[in-house]
Design a protein around this motif. Structure first.
Motif, PDB file in Angstrom:
ATOM      1  N   TYR A 235       1.029  -1.147  -0.186  1.00  0.00           N
ATOM      2  CA  TYR A 235      -0.021   0.033  -0.046  1.00  0.00           C
ATOM      3  C   TYR A 235       0.946   1.250   0.144  1.00  0.00           C
ATOM      4  CZ  TYR A 235      -4.618  -2.571   0.751  1.00  0.00           C
ATOM      5  OH  TYR A 235      -5.732  -3.027   0.566  1.00  0.00           O
ATOM      6  N   LYS A 236       0.921   1.870  -1.378  1.00  0.00           N
ATOM      7  CA  LYS A 236       1.718   3.059  -1.071  1.00  0.00           C
ATOM      8  C   LYS A 236       0.858   4.245  -0.741  1.00  0.00           C
ATOM      9  CE  LYS A 236       3.098   2.605  -5.338  1.00  0.00           C
ATOM     10  NZ  LYS A 236       3.740   2.837  -6.877  1.00  0.00           N
ATOM     11  N   ASN A 237      -0.550   4.148  -1.111  1.00  0.00           N
ATOM     12  CA  ASN A 237      -1.162   5.330  -0.849  1.00  0.00           C
ATOM     13  C   ASN A 237      -2.275   5.228   0.442  1.00  0.00           C
ATOM     14  OD1 ASN A 237      -0.165   6.815  -3.184  1.00  0.00           O
ATOM     15  ND2 ASN A 237      -1.178   5.595  -4.456  1.00  0.00           N
ATOM     16  N   LYS A 238      -1.632   4.882   1.459  1.00  0.00           N
ATOM     17  CA  LYS A 238      -2.582   4.824   2.711  1.00  0.00           C
ATOM     18  C   LYS A 238      -3.414   6.065   3.150  1.00  0.00           C
ATOM     19  CE  LYS A 238      -2.406   3.023   7.419  1.00  0.00           C
ATOM     20  NZ  LYS A 238      -2.973   4.180   8.077  1.00  0.00           N
ATOM     21  N   LYS A 239      -4.560   6.104   3.348  1.00  0.00           N
ATOM     22  CA  LYS A 239      -5.402   7.151   3.481  1.00  0.00           C
ATOM     23  C   LYS A 239      -4.612   7.926   4.711  1.00  0.00           C
ATOM     24  CE  LYS A 239     -10.189   5.176   2.818  1.00  0.00           C
ATOM     25  NZ  LYS A 239     -11.075   4.503   3.598  1.00  0.00           N
ATOM     26  N   THR A 240      -4.440   9.174   4.292  1.00  0.00           N
ATOM     27  CA  THR A 240      -3.595  10.186   5.069  1.00  0.00           C
ATOM     28  C   THR A 240      -4.223  11.539   5.113  1.00  0.00           C
ATOM     29  OG1 THR A 240      -1.596   9.053   4.683  1.00  0.00           O
ATOM     30  CG2 THR A 240      -1.526  10.939   5.666  1.00  0.00           C
ATOM     31  N   LYS A 241      -4.461  12.053   6.174  1.00  0.00           N
ATOM     32  CA  LYS A 241      -5.168  13.359   6.412  1.00  0.00           C
ATOM     33  C   LYS A 241      -4.252  14.348   7.116  1.00  0.00           C
ATOM     34  CE  LYS A 241      -8.865  16.008   8.189  1.00  0.00           C
ATOM     35  NZ  LYS A 241     -10.033  15.846   8.885  1.00  0.00           N
ATOM     36  N   LEU A 242      -3.503  15.546   6.291  1.00  0.00           N
ATOM     37  CA  LEU A 242      -2.774  16.424   6.780  1.00  0.00           C
ATOM     38  C   LEU A 242      -3.206  17.754   6.669  1.00  0.00           C
ATOM     39  CD1 LEU A 242       0.337  15.723   4.401  1.00  0.00           C
ATOM     40  CD2 LEU A 242       0.015  14.616   6.734  1.00  0.00           C
ATOM     41  N   GLU A 243      -3.104  18.150   8.137  1.00  0.00           N
ATOM     42  CA  GLU A 243      -3.795  19.417   8.189  1.00  0.00           C
ATOM     43  C   GLU A 243      -2.628  20.554   8.920  1.00  0.00           C
ATOM     44  OE1 GLU A 243      -6.905  19.790  11.069  1.00  0.00           O
ATOM     45  OE2 GLU A 243      -6.589  17.860  11.779  1.00  0.00           O
ATOM     46  N   SER A 244      -2.953  21.786   8.884  1.00  0.00           N
ATOM     47  CA  SER A 244      -2.276  22.588   9.616  1.00  0.00           C
ATOM     48  C   SER A 244      -2.857  23.354  10.745  1.00  0.00           C
ATOM     49  CB  SER A 244      -1.586  23.877   8.635  1.00  0.00           C
ATOM     50  OG  SER A 244      -0.899  23.228   7.708  1.00  0.00           O
ATOM     51  N   ILE A 245      -2.231  23.411  11.876  1.00  0.00           N
ATOM     52  CA  ILE A 245      -2.804  24.424  12.989  1.00  0.00           C
ATOM     53  C   ILE A 245      -2.260  25.687  12.624  1.00  0.00           C
ATOM     54  CG2 ILE A 245      -3.085  24.780  15.469  1.00  0.00           C
ATOM     55  CD1 ILE A 245      -2.657  21.889  15.883  1.00  0.00           C
ATOM     56  N   ARG A 378      -3.547  10.758  10.611  1.00  0.00           N
ATOM     57  CA  ARG A 378      -3.869  11.832  10.878  1.00  0.00           C
ATOM     58  C   ARG A 378      -2.690  12.553  11.307  1.00  0.00           C
ATOM     59  NH1 ARG A 378      -8.354  12.331  14.818  1.00  0.00           N
ATOM     60  NH2 ARG A 378      -8.227  14.565  14.200  1.00  0.00           N
ATOM     61  N   LEU A 379      -2.373  13.599  10.677  1.00  0.00           N
ATOM     62  CA  LEU A 379      -1.271  14.436  11.210  1.00  0.00           C
ATOM     63  C   LEU A 379      -1.476  16.031  11.232  1.00  0.00           C
ATOM     64  CD1 LEU A 379       2.502  14.254  10.475  1.00  0.00           C
ATOM     65  CD2 LEU A 379       1.451  16.477  10.112  1.00  0.00           C
ATOM     66  N   ALA A 380      -1.322  16.641  12.214  1.00  0.00           N
ATOM     67  CA  ALA A 380      -1.615  18.129  12.510  1.00  0.00           C
ATOM     68  C   ALA A 380      -0.143  18.856  12.497  1.00  0.00           C
ATOM     69  CB  ALA A 380      -2.376  18.495  13.780  1.00  0.00           C
ATOM     70  N   PHE A 381       0.049  19.771  11.710  1.00  0.00           N
ATOM     71  CA  PHE A 381       1.274  20.389  11.534  1.00  0.00           C
ATOM     72  C   PHE A 381       1.231  21.581  12.321  1.00  0.00           C
ATOM     73  CE2 PHE A 381       3.889  23.543   8.993  1.00  0.00           C
ATOM     74  CZ  PHE A 381       5.307  22.736   9.217  1.00  0.00           C
ATOM     75  N   VAL A 382       2.269  22.167  12.991  1.00  0.00           N
ATOM     76  CA  VAL A 382       2.479  23.256  13.956  1.00  0.00           C
ATOM     77  C   VAL A 382       3.675  23.850  13.322  1.00  0.00           C
ATOM     78  CG1 VAL A 382       2.712  24.201  15.824  1.00  0.00           C
ATOM     79  CG2 VAL A 382       1.247  22.171  15.650  1.00  0.00           C
TER      80      VAL A 382
END
Length: 835
Positions: A235-245, A378-382
């Motif tokens: 699986y190269k494209n696992k569901k990933t949600k990136l967002e910025s705070i 899920r990743l939140a970027f600070v």
């Protein structure tokens, strides 16, 4: 009447191996993926290969079930299974971090226990108990989890070679972490030795987030593998949600670290709504600071949040990892110490503090959450700097386009080879041609010349041409055609110092009553006085005394005087992310602000364009600004800090050849600033070949103190090659002593043996690893094809402001720095509003 014959019940047929594996998956509620089944079939066919799949998609079971299936196929009769007599060594599992061994062992044990296999599974790392190591020297388990260093150490024990010859498979976990490092080269050499012992050895690697798969595969399996070699994509494209705070207020004139811990309330709010999270920071110092600020923000989280980094004591790290697995910790503030391997299914959010400087690293860290194939990561970027929002936007584009970072390979480092030669000489000895053939079967040493090989042999036998008169450097003896180590002291010292990880000398940090907190580098402690307070292991402690290679502390109250700084914390911008970043700036120059991150920087871009320009993909922006500090020249290649450090020195040198001029300089990932009290002749310099690649190497060497840089690099090489030793465990030499010893060797070689290959290696490593000369060449070639845009802004622009702050840091104390920056920001903001 004939006797009645009662027919016997037909003997129950043993279940087929694949049905047994299916039973294990059914019990977990899982279904085997196609790439997992493909890996199992390939293993049963005798193939080797590399499994490439996103984090948390089942790579471990893909490679681990192959040996299990084969053993079930070869041993169908359960009646003959005897747990008291486990099978001999079959599988070696190499993990890149000893801290992962326990968790890896736990993951591998699950199918063994479920299927009641009579295998013995154990670990062997530097953390293992002495009693376990002693037992393993007599009989190795069926499957062994170990590290590159411990595997090399086993090769020094001749009595283990027969058992190692029976190994069926070696599995290298997280191969992308070892690739392109000296530890990876050490692994290649150890694998070549195992293939010599068993030519039918299967070699499998596990990797995620890697750009150069073919090179990774070839480095793993060597040039003469048995059977076919596969690259199996999962699986190269696992569901990933990136967002910025995104901060409520975006500064139009940002500087590195200006956001920082101001974002703690927003991060705490995000953590409030999740069950468990990992908060990644790029440095150990940052983790200590963020942990303290989160506790101040939410004192009720005491005991529910924790700290994890590589300098903490093993017992502390184990407690944190257990809490994550059990789901009892709301958050762990960590470094890359939790990047790999450890499976924490409870984690449902990753928070990234500051840019990870690479798309692959961002994806890897995101994958630590939702650690199941069907779950969303899920990743939140600070951001710690407003400009880092552009980096996140660029990273998302790179991930969507599949432009992940490659790991450039190292070419035949002779210090690692010298160490391996001594290892093999201790473990039974060798003949020159046989070991040469073995070494050349690796990708790293395929181009090793006869002269280089002979030099390495001379070096380990008599210390090379410079050290012939010193018996302590005559480590290997020649008996006929056989090279062997015969002195027990030489073997003992070598075994204690096997490995290629060379860090600054460190000391244990202990409470007065004896509990150990972890380790801090010597250079930091040497600057402290008794009574000084510092943050460590999430606690405020006060130095009492330094004694017997340990720093004794007690708990303290108040505010810290300092935070430990560990070396090696700076991560440069990757070339792939640099390219994606320039693409985002091109969009901004075209008036297209795509995504929340870019739209949040709208005013910053407006000021930048009004006062100067937004550089496009095929442009190099140069800004000339005169301030009270002098004449400033800001240049923006967007190539990463390491490349910019070399370019800054090169450009300053080339300009100084045109006229006598003095420079001070600073660099960040985006650009370079050169400052001089007199006008800088930039137009004339450009016409004279400022950006030319002609005479590049001589100019680089002339522009830097390359001798001092090579001397520092040689200290590591001298340790790996065995020229200097840290000493015995209870009498370690000081860092100052080791430094003096390696400097002496460098000076002796430079004067009496200038063609010494270790000396030449140190210079080559400075150019390639410290200065990234290959990227410098590519950058200059790209600049040569670009349009040079020179502007004269009325004030320091948003792009230039962080560079100006970095210049100020050199001259302004930390107490007054923020006040000075605030005044500069206010002046620039006033000018922007007026404009």
């Amino acid at each position: 009447m004939p006797d009645t014959i009662t027919p016997k019940s037909p003997r129950a047929r043993p279940p087929k191996p694949r049905h047994e594996v299916q039973r294990f998956f059914d019990a977990l509620g899982w279904k085997a993926f196609r790439f997992q089944r493909s890996t199992w079939r390939s293993y049963l066919d005798g193939s080797s290969g590399l499994v490439h799949s996103a984090t948390g998609t089942g790579k471990t079971l893909a490679v681990w079930m192959g040996p299990i299936l084969k053993w079930l196929k070869d041993n169908p009769d359960r009646q003959k299974w005897n747990p008291k007599r486990p099978p001999p060594l079959k599988v070696i599992w190499i993990t890149p971090q000893r801290a992962l061994a326990g968790d890896t062992e736990q993951s591998l044990r699950a199918p063994l226990d479920f299927l009641n296999l009579p295998w013995r599974l154990e670990s062997r790392t530097s953390d293992s108990k002495a009693s376990a190591k002693a037992r393993q020297l007599k009989k190795l388990p069926t499957a062994l989890v170990t590290t590159p260093e411990s595997l090399s150490l086993m090769l020094t024990h001749q009595n283990l070679l027969e058992q190692l010859a029976g190994v069926e498979a070696v599995i290298v976990d997280e191969w992308h972490e070892l690739l392109g490092t000296k530890r990876g080269i050490q692994t290649e050499l150890a694998l070549s030795r195992l293939r010599k012992l068993n030519p039918q050895l299967r070699t499998w690697g596990v990797s995620a987030t890697l750009g150069n798969l073919e090179e990774a595969r070839d480095a793993l399996v060597g040039r003469q593998p048995a059977g076919e070699v596969r690259i199996i994509e999962g699986y190269k494209n696992k569901k990933t949600k990136l967002e910025s705070i995104i901060p409520a207020k975006i500064e139009s004139f940002p500087w590195s670290g200006h956001i920082g811990t101001k974002m703690v309330p927003q991060v705490a709010e995000r953590l409030e709504h999740v069950h468990s999270a990992l908060v990644f920071a790029n440095t150990r110092s940052q983790t200590e600071i963020w942990y303290q600020h989160l506790l101040k923000q939410r004192p009720d989280w005491a005991g529910k949040i924790a700290l994890h980094h590589g300098s903490l004591d093993r017992s502390v790290r184990s407690w944190v990892e257990s809490g994550l697995r059990a789901g009892s910790l709301r958050a762990v503030v960590c470094t890359s110490s939790l990047d790999l391997g450890v499976d924490f299914t409870a984690v449902d959010l990753v928070v990234q503090i500051g840019s990870p400087k690479g798309a692959a690293r961002l994806l890897q860290r995101a994958g630590r959450s939702g650690h199941q194939p069907d779950a969303t990561s899920r990743l939140a970027f600070v951001p710690t700097n407003a400009l880092e929002l552009i980096e996140l936007a660029a990273a998302q584009d790179a991930i969507r386009a599949g432009r992940l970072e490659s790991r450039p390979l190292l070419g035949k480092p002779l210090d690692v080879l010298a160490q391996h030669v001594v290892t093999v000489a201790i473990g039974g000895g060798f003949t020159s041609q046989e070991l040469l053939n073995e070494v050349r079967s690796t990708l790293a040493y395929q181009s090793l010349t006869d002269d280089e090989w002979q030099w390495v042999l001379d070096f380990v036998v008599q210390g090379g041409s410079s050290l012939t008169a010193y018996p302590e450097y005559h480590r290997v003896k020649v008996n006929g055609d056989t090279y062997q180590v015969t002195e027990r002291r030489t073997a003992s010292m070598h075994r204690m110092n096997i490995g290629t990880i060379v860090s600054d000398a460190s000391m244990q940090v202990k409470y007065m009553k004896g509990a150990t907190l972890g380790r801090v580098e010597e250079y930091f402690l040497s600057r402290l006085n008794p009574g000084d307070k510092f943050l460590f292991a999430g606690k405020l402690v006060q130095l009492v005394r330094v004694q017997d290679n340990a720093a004794y502390v007690r708990r303290a109250k108040g505010t810290p005087d300092t935070v430990p700084r560990w070396m090696g914390g700076r991560m440069p911008l990757s070339s792939e992310l640099s390219d994606a970043l320039r693409n985002k700036l091109q969009e901004a120059a075209d008036g297209k602000l795509i995504g929340r991150e870019m739209k949040a920087l709208k005013r910053l871009f407006q000021i930048q364009e009004r006062w100067s320009a937004i550089p496009g993909q095929n442009e190099l922006l140069i800004e000339r600004i005169q301030t009270k500090g002098g004449h400033q020249l800001f240049v923006f290649p967007f190539e990463g800090r390491l490349v910019h450090e070399g370019l800054a020195a090169l450009w300053a040198y080339r300009i100084s050849r045109l006229q006598k001029i003095t420079f001070t300089m600073a660099c960040n990932d985006y650009g370079v600033v050169l400052q001089s009290p007199q006008p800088i002749p930039i137009d004339e310099a450009i016409r004279s070949g400022l950006f030319s690649t002609d005479d590049l190497l001589p100019d680089i060497l002339a522009s830097l103190n390359s001798t001092e840089m090579a001397k520092r690099q040689f200290r590591q090489i001298a340790r790996v090659a065995g020229l200097v030793h840290p000493g015995y465990p209870n009498s370690r030499k000081s860092n100052k002593n080791l430094q003096a010893s390696s400097n002496l060797f460098f000076d002796v070689f430079a004067q009496y043996d200038p063609e010494n290959l270790l000396l030449l290696q140190s210079r080559r490593e400075v150019l390639e690893q410290q200065l990234e000369t290959s990227r410098m060449v590519s950058a200059l070639e790209r600049i040569g094809r670009s349009r040079i845009v020179v502007t004269d802004p009325p004030k320091v622009t948003p792009l230039a402001f962080p560079l100006l702050v970095d210049k100020l840091r050199e001259r302004v104390s930390s107490e007054s720095l923020e006040d000075r920056i605030a005044r500069l920001q206010a002046q620039c903001e006033k000018a922007a509003l007026k404009d």
